[in-house]
Enzyme design. Structure first.
Site, PDB file in Angstrom:
ATOM      1  N   GLY A  31      34.761  39.348  42.895  1.00 38.67           N
ATOM      2  CA  GLY A  31      34.682  37.901  42.730  1.00 38.67           C
ATOM      3  C   GLY A  31      35.802  37.425  41.834  1.00 38.67           C
ATOM      4  N   GLY A  32      35.556  36.317  41.172  1.00 38.34           N
ATOM      5  CA  GLY A  32      36.576  35.726  40.297  1.00 38.34           C
ATOM      6  C   GLY A  32      37.006  36.672  39.182  1.00 38.34           C
ATOM      7  N   GLY A  88      74.525  39.914  50.989  1.00 32.63           N
ATOM      8  CA  GLY A  88      73.672  39.190  50.053  1.00 32.63           C
ATOM      9  C   GLY A  88      72.989  40.132  49.080  1.00 32.63           C
ATOM     10  N   ALA A  89      72.747  41.363  49.537  1.00 30.80           N
ATOM     11  CA  ALA A  89      72.063  42.317  48.667  1.00 30.80           C
ATOM     12  C   ALA A  89      72.952  42.694  47.475  1.00 30.80           C
ATOM     13  CB  ALA A  89      71.658  43.548  49.461  1.00 30.80           C
TER      14      ALA A  89
HETATM   15  C1  HXC Z   1      23.450  40.831  35.889  1.00 22.47           C
HETATM   16  C2  HXC Z   1      23.813  42.831  36.928  1.00 22.47           C
HETATM   17  C3  HXC Z   1      24.908  42.294  37.616  1.00 22.47           C
HETATM   18  C4  HXC Z   1      25.242  40.931  37.391  1.00 22.47           C
HETATM   19  C5  HXC Z   1      24.703  44.350  38.180  1.00 22.47           C
HETATM   20  N1  HXC Z   1      23.727  44.095  37.313  1.00 22.47           N
HETATM   21  N2  HXC Z   1      25.431  43.262  38.399  1.00 22.47           N
HETATM   22  N3  HXC Z   1      23.097  42.109  36.055  1.00 22.47           N
HETATM   23  N4  HXC Z   1      24.489  40.249  36.510  1.00 22.47           N
HETATM   24  N5  HXC Z   1      26.277  40.382  37.996  1.00 22.47           N
HETATM   25  C6  HXC Z   1      22.736  45.047  36.812  1.00 22.47           C
HETATM   26  C7  HXC Z   1      21.716  45.470  37.866  1.00 22.47           C
HETATM   27  O1  HXC Z   1      20.654  44.568  37.878  1.00 22.47           O
HETATM   28  C8  HXC Z   1      21.303  46.834  37.343  1.00 22.47           C
HETATM   29  O2  HXC Z   1      20.401  46.659  36.288  1.00 22.47           O
HETATM   30  C9  HXC Z   1      22.575  47.359  36.752  1.00 22.47           C
HETATM   31  O3  HXC Z   1      23.418  46.233  36.499  1.00 22.47           O
HETATM   32  C10 HXC Z   1      23.317  48.304  37.670  1.00 22.47           C
HETATM   33  O4  HXC Z   1      23.445  47.688  38.930  1.00 22.47           O
HETATM   34  P1  HXC Z   1      23.106  48.482  40.286  1.00 22.47           P
HETATM   35  O5  HXC Z   1      23.097  47.492  41.363  1.00 22.47           O
HETATM   36  O6  HXC Z   1      21.918  49.342  40.088  1.00 22.47           O
HETATM   37  O7  HXC Z   1      24.393  49.427  40.372  1.00 22.47           O
HETATM   38  P2  HXC Z   1      25.195  49.874  41.640  1.00 22.47           P
HETATM   39  O8  HXC Z   1      24.257  50.328  42.713  1.00 22.47           O
HETATM   40  O9  HXC Z   1      26.226  50.837  41.149  1.00 22.47           O
HETATM   41  O10 HXC Z   1      25.906  48.570  42.187  1.00 22.47           O
HETATM   42  C11 HXC Z   1      26.869  47.882  41.391  1.00 22.47           C
HETATM   43  C12 HXC Z   1      27.236  46.505  42.018  1.00 22.47           C
HETATM   44  C13 HXC Z   1      25.932  45.698  42.199  1.00 22.47           C
HETATM   45  C14 HXC Z   1      27.917  46.732  43.350  1.00 22.47           C
HETATM   46  C15 HXC Z   1      28.213  45.845  41.062  1.00 22.47           C
HETATM   47  O11 HXC Z   1      25.191  45.740  40.976  1.00 22.47           O
HETATM   48  C16 HXC Z   1      26.190  44.267  42.549  1.00 22.47           C
HETATM   49  O12 HXC Z   1      26.499  43.979  43.724  1.00 22.47           O
HETATM   50  N6  HXC Z   1      26.075  43.384  41.579  1.00 22.47           N
HETATM   51  C17 HXC Z   1      26.238  41.976  41.758  1.00 22.47           C
HETATM   52  C18 HXC Z   1      27.677  41.625  41.989  1.00 22.47           C
HETATM   53  C19 HXC Z   1      27.905  40.148  42.070  1.00 22.47           C
HETATM   54  O13 HXC Z   1      27.614  39.517  43.099  1.00 22.47           O
HETATM   55  N7  HXC Z   1      28.341  39.540  40.950  1.00 22.47           N
HETATM   56  C20 HXC Z   1      28.611  38.195  40.865  1.00 22.47           C
HETATM   57  C21 HXC Z   1      30.025  38.080  41.462  1.00 22.47           C
HETATM   58  S1  HXC Z   1      30.631  36.431  41.388  1.00 22.47           S
HETATM   59  P3  HXC Z   1      19.343  47.776  35.879  1.00 22.47           P
HETATM   60  O14 HXC Z   1      18.522  47.125  34.818  1.00 22.47           O
HETATM   61  O15 HXC Z   1      18.591  48.116  37.118  1.00 22.47           O
HETATM   62  O16 HXC Z   1      20.145  48.929  35.360  1.00 22.47           O
HETATM   63  C22 HXC Z   1      31.491  36.431  40.022  1.00 22.47           C
HETATM   64  C23 HXC Z   1      32.114  35.131  39.795  1.00 22.47           C
HETATM   65  C24 HXC Z   1      33.085  35.166  38.695  1.00 22.47           C
HETATM   66  O17 HXC Z   1      31.613  37.340  39.316  1.00 22.47           O
HETATM   67  C25 HXC Z   1      33.846  33.892  38.768  1.00 22.47           C
HETATM   68  C26 HXC Z   1      34.841  33.799  37.684  1.00 22.47           C
HETATM   69  C27 HXC Z   1      35.624  32.526  37.806  1.00 22.47           C
END
Ligand code: HXC
Length: 510
Positions: free
Chosen positions: A169-170, A404-405
């Site tokens: 993501g971002g 040019g290079a």
């Molecule tokens: C809160 C999160 C989290 C998040 C993971 N966790 N991502 N908690 N916010 N964004 C937590 C899970 O609940 C879990 O907690 C622990 O971290 C580990 O995650 P798992 O899913 O068990 O790990 P894994 O299977 O290795 O998968 C990792 C992952 C997945 C692929 C990153 O967690 C995931 O898809 N997370 C969400 C990603 C996402 O959509 N993020 C937002 C993106 S948008 P527990 O307690 O069970 O250990 C964004 C915008 C930014 O970031 C913009 C900026 C301008």
């Protein structure tokens, strides 16, 4: 007193455990080190000074008011690498998936701001599930604060990003705003939208690794500057890179004790250029033979291989090298090579790192693919980068410098300070064959005449002397003496100063 010390010790022990034994074991099972272990490898032993160990998030929604983990998923502070100071942050995937909350962002911002004030580089280790989902817009605000600080620090202190897990993501934009991005093969990925969204929107089926793994970003997108096999290798290589870099834009490049004689001759270079002007040779050999101890730290070694970029040392001091690579596309410049080299030249110029340019370039790569994709604009980036660079610049033309290079590859006309050519240099508008075919189109049927005209053109231009007669080349040097001549030229340029007219900023062709 005793109680409070006990409390401090307990609190520290709790913070050191991050998300707990189970999650640490899961991290290890993936072949990854924990956030703290990474800092232990990256920094000199015992040098880490931690900030904000007890900071916790402020979120009151979705049950978060019951879950506090000291440090809030990122370890921040400063330490040293071979005795030189660096600010660091390391995201802890065992704590809420390393996700970024408002307080997590504040911790990163704090060390960014300290680094700018103090004039020390920043290394960020990314391993995060992105914005803390429970916090919503507060997390987005936090990200944007980090981005703004990345921008404020750009050109002030070197910024290095190590992506050692998810970065999606971002979140990808913080690394993208830094000077160098490195990844770990098979355990890190970066993308704006993940495989599921891609499938929904475009119906493409792609794995996370294919979409944003290290191979993709080091060979296709050029988002990453290098990739390593595992966490240990990555961290050790970043220590090696760090040793080449100055602390900030006002400090000189680091100078290390050197044991490689700057006067070392390399007779093997006298035969590096093959007799056949169209036969390739490996420019890496030349770079390594020039460098102190043969140490060449290549940046983007797997992208646009027709140009080499990286750091060496001469007389112990860092030098940035840009060199055409005749082994790939005959060393032609194209869009990717121009972008890669332009960014490297601008980094060196921003941080006062002298530049050595090694030239063997038959021209720009022709074709509709290049023209339609804007080779004019992208080629202009490299031209611009050299033209605005005020650092000491030495250029050596080993063989071809055509068209040019020639104009782009740091000639005297574009601010090259000392420009040398080997006796094998050919400085011309184009190769003899192409030139004769254009100038004598009517005679193309007469093979004998064409051969004679081609020989004539070669006699006149396939050498460095016309350029030397015009002062475009300062001297024709023997290949075996190149290390000494370049080292002396750079030493003579240490006092170089250039002033430019005032402007708010330039308008680089982006
Ligand atoms: C809160 C999160 C989290 C998040 C993971 N966790 N991502 N908690 N916010 N964004 C937590 C899970 O609940 C879990 O907690 C622990 O971290 C580990 O995650 P798992 O899913 O068990 O790990 P894994 O299977 O290795 O998968 C990792 C992952 C997945 C692929 C990153 O967690 C995931 O898809 N997370 C969400 C990603 C996402 O959509 N993020 C937002 C993106 S948008 P527990 O307690 O069970 O250990 C964004 C915008 C930014 O970031 C913009 C900026 C301008």
């Amino acid at each position: 007193m005793h109680d409070i010390i006990k409390q401090l010790e307990d609190r520290r022990a709790q913070a050191h455990l991050g998300g707990g034994e189970r999650r640490i074991a899961a991290q290890h099972k993936k072949g990854k080190l924990t956030a703290r272990e990474r800092l232990e490898v990256l920094l000199d032993e015992g040098s880490f000074e931690e900030f904000d160990m007890f900071v916790t998030h402020k979120c009151q929604d979705f049950g978060m008011e019951k879950e506090y983990i000291p440090g809030d998923g990122v370890i921040t502070g400063w330490g040293t690498i071979n005795g030189r100071m660096v600010y660091v942050y390391s995201q802890d995937f065992t704590v809420f998936g390393g996700s970024l909350s408002q307080t997590h962002a504040k911790k990163i911002c704090k060390i960014q701001e300290m680094a700018i004030k103090v004039g020390a580089p920043i290394i960020g280790i990314n391993d995060s599930g992105g914005a803390r989902i429970q916090e919503g817009v507060a997390a987005l605000a936090g990200y944007t604060d980090v981005f703004q600080n990345n921008i404020n620090a750009s050109g002030v202190v070197p910024q290095i990003s190590l992506v050692m897990g998810p970065c999606a993501g971002g979140a990808v934009y913080s690394p993208a705003l830094t000077d160098f991005v490195f990844m770990v093969r098979d355990s890190s990925y970066m993308f704006l939208t993940g495989p599921d969204v891609v499938k929904t929107v475009t119906n493409e089926e792609v794995t996370a690794e294919e979409l944003g793994g290290a191979k993709t970003h080091t060979t296709k997108s050029s988002v990453a500057d290098g990739a390593f096999d595992n966490d240990m290798e990555a961290l050790m290589e970043i220590r090696r890179l760090f040793d080449f870099l100055p602390a900030n834009n006002r400090s000189k490049v680091p100078v290390r004790p050197f044991f490689d004689d700057p006067k070392r001759k390399e007779p093997s270079l006298n035969t590096l250029i093959p007799d056949n002007p169209n036969a390739p040779y490996d420019m890496v050999e030349l770079v390594e033979k020039l460098a102190d101890e043969g140490d060449f730290y290549e940046i983007q070694p797997d992208f646009a291989k027709n140009i080499l970029t990286g750091f060496i040392r001469l007389e112990g001091a860092t030098v940035g090298v840009v060199a055409n690579q005749p082994m790939v596309l005959a060393g032609c410049l194209d869009i990717n090579a121009s972008r890669k080299a332009a960014r490297f030249v601008r980094f060196c110029d921003a941080f006062d790192i002298p530049l050595l340019t090694l030239v063997d370039v038959p021209g720009f790569l022709p074709g509709t693919a290049q023209e339609y994709s804007g080779v004019i604009k992208h080629g202009a980036k490299l031209l611009y980068a050299y033209g605005e660079a005020t650092v000491p610049r030495v250029t050596v033309i080993t063989r071809k410098a055509y068209g040019g290079a020639y104009c782009v590859m740091s000639p005297k006309h574009l601010g090259g300070d000392v420009n040398y050519a080997w006796p094998t240099a050919e400085i011309a508008v184009m190769g003899a064959k192409g030139a004769v075919e254009i100038l004598h189109r009517a005679d193309l049927g007469d093979a004998e005449k064409i051969t004679a005209l081609t020989d004539d053109y070669e006699d006149r231009f396939a050498n460095p002397f016309v350029a030397a007669e015009n002062g475009y080349i300062d001297e024709v040097i023997m290949p075996q003496n190149t290390r000494l001549r370049v080292a002396r030229a750079l030493a003579s340029l240490r006092g170089k100063q250039v002033t430019r007219p005032w402007r708010k900023h330039d308008n680089l062709p982006l």
